[in-house]
Scaffold this motif. Structure first.
Motif, PDB file in Angstrom:
ATOM      1  N   SER A   1       0.808  -1.224   0.000  1.00 13.96           N
ATOM      2  CA  SER A   1       0.000   0.000   0.000  1.00 13.96           C
ATOM      3  C   SER A   1       0.840   1.273   0.000  1.00 13.96           C
ATOM      4  CB  SER A   1      -0.927   0.007   1.222  1.00 13.96           C
ATOM      5  OG  SER A   1      -0.194   0.224   2.419  1.00 13.96           O
ATOM      6  N   MET A   2       2.136   1.154   0.231  1.00 18.76           N
ATOM      7  CA  MET A   2       2.981   2.318   0.471  1.00 18.76           C
ATOM      8  C   MET A   2       3.087   3.254  -0.731  1.00 18.76           C
ATOM      9  SD  MET A   2       3.894   2.201   3.584  1.00 18.76           S
ATOM     10  CE  MET A   2       4.302   1.145   4.986  1.00 18.76           C
ATOM     11  N   ASP A   3       3.022   2.715  -1.936  1.00 19.93           N
ATOM     12  CA  ASP A   3       3.153   3.576  -3.117  1.00 19.93           C
ATOM     13  C   ASP A   3       1.996   4.556  -3.249  1.00 19.93           C
ATOM     14  OD1 ASP A   3       5.601   2.640  -3.877  1.00 19.93           O
ATOM     15  OD2 ASP A   3       4.842   1.206  -5.360  1.00 19.93           O
ATOM     16  N   ALA A   4       0.872   4.257  -2.617  1.00 20.35           N
ATOM     17  CA  ALA A   4      -0.237   5.220  -2.633  1.00 20.35           C
ATOM     18  C   ALA A   4       0.173   6.492  -1.890  1.00 20.35           C
ATOM     19  CB  ALA A   4      -1.485   4.609  -1.995  1.00 20.35           C
ATOM     20  N   GLN A   5       0.875   6.316  -0.775  1.00 23.73           N
ATOM     21  CA  GLN A   5       1.370   7.470  -0.019  1.00 23.73           C
ATOM     22  C   GLN A   5       2.358   8.279  -0.868  1.00 23.73           C
ATOM     23  OE1 GLN A   5       0.477   8.001   3.492  1.00 23.73           O
ATOM     24  NE2 GLN A   5       1.257  10.040   2.974  1.00 23.73           N
ATOM     25  N   LYS A   6       3.206   7.591  -1.620  1.00 26.09           N
ATOM     26  CA  LYS A   6       4.172   8.282  -2.474  1.00 26.09           C
ATOM     27  C   LYS A   6       3.482   9.067  -3.584  1.00 26.09           C
ATOM     28  CE  LYS A   6       7.644   4.678  -1.643  1.00 26.09           C
ATOM     29  NZ  LYS A   6       8.416   3.566  -2.254  1.00 26.09           N
TER      30      LYS A   6
END
Length: 457
Positions: A305-310
């Motif tokens: 899910s981290m790429d959504a934050q990026k």
């Protein structure tokens, strides 16, 4: 025997117009249906609560499936609507929903049910049982209705929300909750063919998800993942557990990143299994991951899910505890043995169980949607975790029973292997640090009150 009448009244701090229109919302019936009720709506002809609307339910009584069909026969806006059984288990059933203003900001909700059982005098011994069940059902309905209207409805700006995993235990409760709070919900489904108006087909394992003509969305909620508690963890089952979480999450993140107008928030499921075995240590979102299989699954799940934050999207990894609802999960499997006095303590019973009521799961997700300061991992658990021994004693007390039996550790390991070790024997004493720090108020801070409300006892 003549028909009987049951009446329930509740004062609600909301206008009569808001109270009446809430009942007309898509999802109102599902939101008011108790999680223990063997009742599911399967079709609806007509919209809202207007005269002439017909609703069909699938009902199971004493393990006998049957159809219950009701028709709306009266409608006066902001005053009353009435439905009547046209096919089902009763000889007569008429349910009058009455709405009365109590000043400008208060209302009185009255439910009046007139019913008659079949088989004449032979059914007399069952009237008391039916009346008791109606009391359980309408206590639940009025509690939910009052809390939602006083705390959730029209409290935040209407949002358009995309949900994956909407048919799961949490998703099937979340969708009607969000809709009756005034939000628009689109459900991702994997069935092909004729889709309902609120459904959108996807196939995450083949990278199929067309959002170009469906956006924009204000929020995306990702609840995918096969049940980890079904069957032993063979290598093939472990792969299914991982793939069912990682692959859909990655596809959602990729598609969101391609939007010109991106969602403002992405809530992606995880679990308190992230922490692994921690004995008596108090755990907050600041603690590191454990070293169990489920810890590693949660790490991969959250990483996906981290790429959504990026991409500039506020992203939350929702570390959910043991969700209390008789509609599914652990409580559904525990209900019958504890109800019949056959409940067990597992091993020494000192391992901590971090629980949360379904009501607080729904309220917590809505709270996160509207509070921009909350991001990153969030523990979705009640503030007072308990040991397995205390949990077992409390659940037994709800049913006026006691716990006489212990499931030895070696039996749990023999029956379930690694699954038993990580879900039944592991201890995680988790605190909802971020929710508490941001002012979230739990409906159920104590286990006993949560179990009583969720089970309608």
């Amino acid at each position: 025997m003549r028909h009987m009448v049951y009446i329930k009244k509740t004062k609600i701090i909301t206008s009569v117009e808001t109270l009446f229109s809430w009942h007309a919302a898509n999802g109102a019936i599902s939101r008011l249906t108790p999680p223990w009720a063997p009742l599911k709506m399967i079709s609806r002809k007509g919209a809202g609560i207007q005269k002439g609307v017909k609703v069909t339910f699938r009902l199971t009584l004493f393990k006998i499936p049957m159809i219950w069909e009701a028709e709306h026969i009266e409608y006066q806006e902001n005053k009353v609507f009435k439905d009547r059984q046209i096919r089902g288990p009763f000889s007569k059933w008429e349910h009058t929903h009455k709405f009365m203003a109590d000043g400008k900001e208060n209302s009185i909700m009255e439910d009046r049910v007139e019913f008659e059982l079949p088989f004449g005098f032979l059914s007399r011994p069952f009237y008391g049982f039916v009346r008791k069940e109606l009391e359980r059902i309408f206590n639940y309905r009025h509690r939910v209705l009052k809390y939602d209207l006083e705390h959730h409805v029209n409290k935040i700006k209407k949002q358009r929300i995309l949900i994956s995993g909407a048919s799961g235990t949490i998703g099937s409760a979340l969708v009607p909750f969000l809709r009756t709070c005034g939000h628009e919900v689109v459900r991702l489904v994997r069935k092909e063919g004729m889709l309902l108006e609120d459904e959108l087909f996807w196939d995450p394992y083949n990278g199929i998800l067309d959002l170009e003509n469906e956006g924009p969305f204000d929020a995306v909620i990702n609840l995918n993942g096969v049940d980890i508690s079904r069957g032993r963890w063979t290598q093939s089952q472990k792969k299914r557990i991982i793939d069912s979480r990682i692959i859909p999450t990655r596809l959602l993140v990729k598609k969101m990143a391609d939007f010109d107008q991106k969602p403002t928030v992405f809530i992606s499921a995880s679990a308190i299994g992230f922490y692994g075995e921690r004995e008596n240590s108090v755990l907050t979102e600041a603690n590191d991951m454990g070293d169990s299989f489920i810890s590693k699954v949660c790490r991969q799940w959250e990483d996906a899910s981290m790429d959504a934050q990026k991409s500039g999207i506020r992203t939350i990894q929702l570390r959910t505890g043991i969700v209390l609802t008789p509609a599914g999960g652990a409580l559904k499997r525990m209900e019958l043995p504890f109800k019949t006095g056959c409940g067990v303590k597992i091993s020494h019973g000192r391992q901590y169980m971090s629980w949360i009521s379904m009501d607080d799961v729904l309220s917590g997700i809505l709270y996160i949607l509207s509070h921009r300061k909350i991001q990153g991992p969030v523990n979705l658990t009640a503030p007072n975790p308990v040991t397995n021994k205390e949990f077992s004693k409390t659940l037994a007390r709800v049913f006026s029973k006691k716990v006489f039996f212990t499931l030895p550790k070696f039996v749990a390991l023999a029956l379930w292997g690694e699954l038993g070790k990580e879900t039944l024997l592991a201890s995680a004493r988790v605190k909802p640090g971020k929710l508490l720090d941001n002012g979230f108020l739990f409906q159920h801070e104590t286990l006993f009150s949560a179990l009583k409300d969720m089970l309608g006892r």
